[in-house]
Design an enzyme around this catalytic site. Structure first.
Site, PDB file in Angstrom:
ATOM      1  CE  LYS A   9     -12.739  56.273 -21.666  1.00 45.93           C
ATOM      2  NZ  LYS A   9     -13.411  55.417 -20.677  1.00 45.93           N
ATOM      3  CE1 TYR A  49      -9.073  52.172 -20.283  1.00 48.27           C
ATOM      4  CE2 TYR A  49      -9.474  51.984 -22.633  1.00 48.27           C
ATOM      5  CZ  TYR A  49      -9.608  52.683 -21.453  1.00 48.27           C
ATOM      6  OH  TYR A  49     -10.273  53.882 -21.414  1.00 48.27           O
ATOM      7  CG  ASN A 112     -16.426  56.278 -18.858  1.00 46.99           C
ATOM      8  OD1 ASN A 112     -15.859  56.189 -19.946  1.00 46.99           O
ATOM      9  ND2 ASN A 112     -15.892  55.820 -17.741  1.00 46.99           N
ATOM     10  CG  HIS A 115      -8.392  57.138 -19.630  1.00 44.80           C
ATOM     11  ND1 HIS A 115      -8.483  56.099 -18.723  1.00 44.80           N
ATOM     12  CD2 HIS A 115      -7.077  57.467 -19.711  1.00 44.80           C
ATOM     13  CE1 HIS A 115      -7.254  55.820 -18.280  1.00 44.80           C
ATOM     14  NE2 HIS A 115      -6.394  56.629 -18.870  1.00 44.80           N
ATOM     15  CD  GLU A 126      -2.924  55.862 -18.619  1.00 46.04           C
ATOM     16  OE1 GLU A 126      -3.318  57.054 -18.518  1.00 46.04           O
ATOM     17  OE2 GLU A 126      -3.512  54.909 -18.073  1.00 46.04           O
TER      18      GLU A 126
HETATM   19  P1  CMP Z   1     -11.629  54.653 -17.784  1.00 46.37           P
HETATM   20  O1  CMP Z   1     -11.460  55.785 -16.853  1.00 46.37           O
HETATM   21  O2  CMP Z   1     -11.149  54.819 -19.180  1.00 46.37           O
HETATM   22  O3  CMP Z   1     -10.920  53.386 -17.161  1.00 46.37           O
HETATM   23  C1  CMP Z   1     -11.298  52.074 -17.463  1.00 46.37           C
HETATM   24  C2  CMP Z   1     -12.564  52.020 -18.259  1.00 46.37           C
HETATM   25  O4  CMP Z   1     -13.206  50.781 -18.224  1.00 46.37           O
HETATM   26  C3  CMP Z   1     -13.560  52.978 -17.650  1.00 46.37           C
HETATM   27  O5  CMP Z   1     -13.187  54.291 -17.872  1.00 46.37           O
HETATM   28  C4  CMP Z   1     -14.831  52.525 -18.343  1.00 46.37           C
HETATM   29  O6  CMP Z   1     -14.932  53.070 -19.660  1.00 46.37           O
HETATM   30  C5  CMP Z   1     -14.591  51.032 -18.459  1.00 46.37           C
HETATM   31  N1  CMP Z   1     -15.347  50.290 -17.449  1.00 46.37           N
HETATM   32  C6  CMP Z   1     -15.076  50.182 -16.139  1.00 46.37           C
HETATM   33  N2  CMP Z   1     -15.997  49.402 -15.547  1.00 46.37           N
HETATM   34  C7  CMP Z   1     -16.842  48.989 -16.526  1.00 46.37           C
HETATM   35  C8  CMP Z   1     -17.989  48.157 -16.544  1.00 46.37           C
HETATM   36  N3  CMP Z   1     -18.451  47.582 -15.427  1.00 46.37           N
HETATM   37  N4  CMP Z   1     -18.613  47.962 -17.728  1.00 46.37           N
HETATM   38  C9  CMP Z   1     -18.148  48.538 -18.854  1.00 46.37           C
HETATM   39  N5  CMP Z   1     -17.045  49.351 -18.891  1.00 46.37           N
HETATM   40  C10 CMP Z   1     -16.411  49.563 -17.739  1.00 46.37           C
END
Ligand code: CMP
Length: 143
Positions: A9, A49, A112, A115, A126
């Site tokens: 990301k 998403y 985070n 992904h 995807e």
């Molecule tokens: P990812 O693995 O990309 O899959 C979905 C994404 O949603 C996750 O990583 C986070 O970046 C985001 N995400 C999931 N839960 C939350 C949350 N409570 N607040 C903000 N972002 C979230």
């Protein structure tokens, strides 16, 4: 052979973690099958998403993904979807174990770093979304 979609990301790219992340997947024994640095538009991020469109964090998540270039990758190997998720660590970095990418480099669920597809079927979808022309670009000549 199983494949998964992995995206570094914008925060992972900006923080210079691309090499470290590729290194972890390579050292595990997985094969890199596709890679590109790409900036995506809002509609594309929303499509990626779409399963989360009803979540309260959806628009913030989309803002984050379009805030800078991402590294889109396809990795291949035995059980690469589930093992890739183990290498990445739990979605919330507060719960991801040390030694995982998020456990070592992230603190915020909204930042985070990376992904990874959550199942073989979502990996297939995807990969088709992010690599519609296939994973290797053949050029007859370079200028
Ligand atoms: P990812 O693995 O990309 O899959 C979905 C994404 O949603 C996750 O990583 C986070 O970046 C985001 N995400 C999931 N839960 C939350 C949350 N409570 N607040 C903000 N972002 C979230």
């Amino acid at each position: 052979m199983e494949q998964t979609f992995i995206m570094i990301k914008p925060d992972g790219v900006q923080r210079g973690l691309v090499g470290e992340i590729i290194c972890r997947f390579e050292k595990k024994g997985f094969s890199l099958k596709g890679l590109k640095l790409i900036s995506v538009e809002r509609a594309f991020a929303e499509k990626h998403y779409e399963d989360l469109s009803s979540k309260p964090f959806f628009s913030g998540l989309v803002d984050y993904i379009i805030s800078g270039p991402v590294v889109a990758m396809v990795w291949e190997g035995k059980n690469v979807v589930s093992t890739g998720r183990n290498i990445i660590g739990a979605t919330n970095p507060a719960a991801s174990a040390p030694g995982t990418i998020r456990g070592d480099y992230a603190v915020e669920i909204g930042r985070n770093i990376i992904h990874g597809s959550d199942a073989v079927e979502s990996a297939r979808k995807e990969i088709a979304l992010w690599f519609p022309d296939g994973t290797v670009n053949w050029q007859s000549s370079l200028h």
